[in-house]
Design an enzyme around this catalytic site. Structure first.
Site, PDB file in Angstrom:
ATOM      1  N   ASP A  31      -9.852   4.560  -3.003  1.00  0.00           N
ATOM      2  CA  ASP A  31      -8.794   5.100  -3.860  1.00  0.00           C
ATOM      3  C   ASP A  31      -9.439   5.662  -5.117  1.00  0.00           C
ATOM      4  O   ASP A  31     -10.667   5.796  -5.202  1.00  0.00           O
ATOM      5  CB  ASP A  31      -7.739   4.030  -4.174  1.00  0.00           C
ATOM      6  CG  ASP A  31      -8.271   2.921  -5.083  1.00  0.00           C
ATOM      7  OD1 ASP A  31      -9.502   2.880  -5.369  1.00  0.00           O
ATOM      8  OD2 ASP A  31      -7.457   2.092  -5.542  1.00  0.00           O
TER       9      ASP A  31
ATOM     10  N   GLU B 275       0.826  -1.212   0.000  1.00  0.00           N
ATOM     11  CA  GLU B 275       0.000   0.000   0.000  1.00  0.00           C
ATOM     12  C   GLU B 275       0.862   1.265   0.000  1.00  0.00           C
ATOM     13  O   GLU B 275       0.525   2.244  -0.663  1.00  0.00           O
ATOM     14  CB  GLU B 275      -0.948  -0.002   1.205  1.00  0.00           C
ATOM     15  CG  GLU B 275      -2.073  -1.021   1.113  1.00  0.00           C
ATOM     16  CD  GLU B 275      -3.014  -0.786  -0.053  1.00  0.00           C
ATOM     17  OE1 GLU B 275      -3.072   0.357  -0.566  1.00  0.00           O
ATOM     18  OE2 GLU B 275      -3.694  -1.739  -0.461  1.00  0.00           O
TER      19      GLU B 275
ATOM     20  N   TYR C 182      -6.321   6.490   4.310  1.00  0.00           N
ATOM     21  CA  TYR C 182      -6.505   5.452   3.290  1.00  0.00           C
ATOM     22  C   TYR C 182      -5.698   4.204   3.622  1.00  0.00           C
ATOM     23  O   TYR C 182      -6.225   3.079   3.601  1.00  0.00           O
ATOM     24  CB  TYR C 182      -6.113   5.954   1.900  1.00  0.00           C
ATOM     25  CG  TYR C 182      -5.973   4.803   0.925  1.00  0.00           C
ATOM     26  CD1 TYR C 182      -7.100   4.231   0.346  1.00  0.00           C
ATOM     27  CD2 TYR C 182      -4.733   4.231   0.662  1.00  0.00           C
ATOM     28  CE1 TYR C 182      -6.998   3.126  -0.500  1.00  0.00           C
ATOM     29  CE2 TYR C 182      -4.620   3.124  -0.170  1.00  0.00           C
ATOM     30  CZ  TYR C 182      -5.749   2.585  -0.754  1.00  0.00           C
ATOM     31  OH  TYR C 182      -5.638   1.489  -1.567  1.00  0.00           O
TER      32      TYR C 182
END
Length: 347
Positions: A146, A45, A128
Site C-alpha cells: 500500500d 481491507e 492488493y
C-alpha cells in the site's frame, strides 16, 4: 556499508509496537493460536481502500455488529447496507461488498477461499486486497503493497523514480523482503512502520528498526521520498439538487442508478453533473435558490451543487422520487455531498 534489511528485526519491533485495531489479531494473541477471521480482514481491507484507519474504525464496528458473519451481510437488504456505508465514500466498494458476500455465501459455502487466485475472481477484490487477505488471514507469503509500504521501500532503497511509475519497482523491492515465516504479521508490520515511524513528514528515524539498512537515512533524502509526478489540476463540474419538503415534514428523495458515482445511494433528485447542468425539477413547486453551494471533491473532479428548496402541499405528486416520512428519514444515511446540501437547506 549498510546492513541488509532484516525482516526479523521488523517483526521484533512489531511484536512490541503493533497497533491495536478491531479487525486485527495482535502478535501475542496470534502466538496463542488465535487465527484472524478472513471475513473481518476482507471487510476491513475493502473499507480501508482510499480511506484512513481513523475513518474506518467506527464503520467496521457498526458493520460487524449488524452483520457478524459474511452470510449475515449477504442476506442484508441493499438499502440497509448502503445506508450504513454512507459517509465512507467510494460507494462502488459498498456495492461490490454485497456482491462479494453473496458470491462467497452461494458459491463457497460462506467461507472465504484461501487460494490467492480464487480470491482474485471475487467481486471487488483486486491484487492488493487478495494479497492482504492471503497474507493476513491465511499466512501465505504474498507481498502486500500500500502507500505506507511504497514509502518505506522508496526510503529503504533511496529510490527516486517518481510514483506512479515507481510502483512495479517498489513492489519488487517489497517482494524480495517478504519472509516465508509469519508473512501476515510481516505485512502488517511494514504498514505499521510506514504509518507510525516512516511517516510522510518528519519520519522518526531514530526509532526505526531498519535505520541501519536505510539508504535514504544515510544519504539524508528520507523526507524527499517517495517522489511523485505532478498532479493534474482537477476540473470543476456543476450540478443542481432539489430539496422538496412536504408540509407534513416528509422529504422527496430518490435512489441513484447503480452505475456511476454514488450509485445505489439515497439522495436528492438533481441534474446531471457537467459544465452546464440542465434544470430538471422533480416536482412542480416554487423553487428558491440558496446563496451557498454544496461543494465536494471526488477523486477526479471538484463538484459544486446549486441547492434549490421548496415546500409543497400534501396532494402534490412528484415526477420522480418518493417522499420519505419524517420518522423514516435519517440524514446520516445520505452520502456526504447530499448531507452538505441538507445542512445548507436547514440553516
Amino acid at each position: 556499508m549498510r546492513e541488509p534489511a532484516d525482516p526479523g528485526a521488523l517483526l521484533d519491533w512489531y511484536d512490541r509496537h503493533a497497533r491495536a485495531m478491531p479487525w486485527r489479531v495482535g502478535p501475542a494473541t496470534r502466538r496463542a493460536g488465535v487465527r484472524p477471521d478472513p471475513y473481518r480482514i476482507w471487510l476491513s481491507e475493502i473499507m480501508l481502500q482510499q480511506t484512513t484507519v481513523a475513518a474506518v474504525r467506527d464503520y467496521f464496528v457498526k458493520f460487524t455488529t449488524l452483520w457478524p458473519r459474511v452470510t449475515d451481510l449477504a442476506a442484508a437488504e441493499d438499502a440497509e447496507v448502503m445506508a450504513a456505508w454512507a459517509g465512507l465514500g467510494y460507494y462502488a466498494r459498498a456495492r461490490n461488498l454485497l456482491k462479494c458476500a453473496r458470491v462467497v455465501t452461494s458459491e463457497h459455502g460462506g467461507t472465504f477461499p484461501a487460494d490467492h487466485a480464487t480470491l482474485l475472481t471475487l467481486p471487488g477484490i483486486g491484487p492488493y486486497t487478495a494479497a492482504a487477505i492471503s497474507a493476513i488471514a491465511f499466512d501465505a507469503p504474498e507481498t502486500v503493497v500500500d502507500g505506507n509500504v511504497e514509502r518505506v521501500m522508496a526510503r529503504l532503497h533511496d529510490e527516486h523514480t517518481p510514483l506512479p511509475a515507481a510502483k512495479p519497482i517498489l513492489t519488487e523491492m517489497a517482494r524480495s523482503l517478504t519472509p516465508q515465516e509469519r508473512p501476515g504479521d510481516y505485512a502488517q508490520a511494514v504498514m505499521d512502520l510506514g504509518a507510525t515511524i516512516c511517516t510522510p513528514r518528519k519520519p522518526a528515524c531514530g526509532l526505526c528498526p531498519w535505520r541501519p539498512s536505510c539508504a535514504a537515512f544515510v544519504n539524508g533524502t528520507a523526507t524527499e521520498l517517495p517522489k511523485k509526478s505532478p498532479k493534474k489540476k482537477k476540473p470543476v463540474r456543476l450540478g443542481i439538487v432539489y430539496l422538496a419538503r412536504r408540509i407534513d415534514g416528509a422529504w422527496l428523495l430518490e435512489t441513484r442508478p447503480d452505475k456511476g458515482l454514488l450509485g445505489g445511494m439515497l439522495g436528492w433528485p438533481g441534474s446531471d453533473w457537467s459544465d452546464a447542468p440542465v434544470e430538471d425539477p422533480p416536482i412542480r413547486a416554487e423553487w428558491k435558490t440558496l446563496d451557498a453551494e454544496a461543494r465536494h471533491t471526488f477523486t477526479h473532479f471538484h463538484l459544486r451543487l446549486t441547492v434549490k428548496t421548496a415546500l409543497v402541499p400534501m396532494d402534490r405528486a412528484p415526477l420522480r422520487g418518493t417522499f420519505l416520512e419524517p420518522d423514516a428519514f435519517d440524514p446520516e444515511a445520505l452520502p456526504t455531498v447530499m448531507r452538505k446540501a441538507y445542512n445548507l437547506a436547514r440553516t
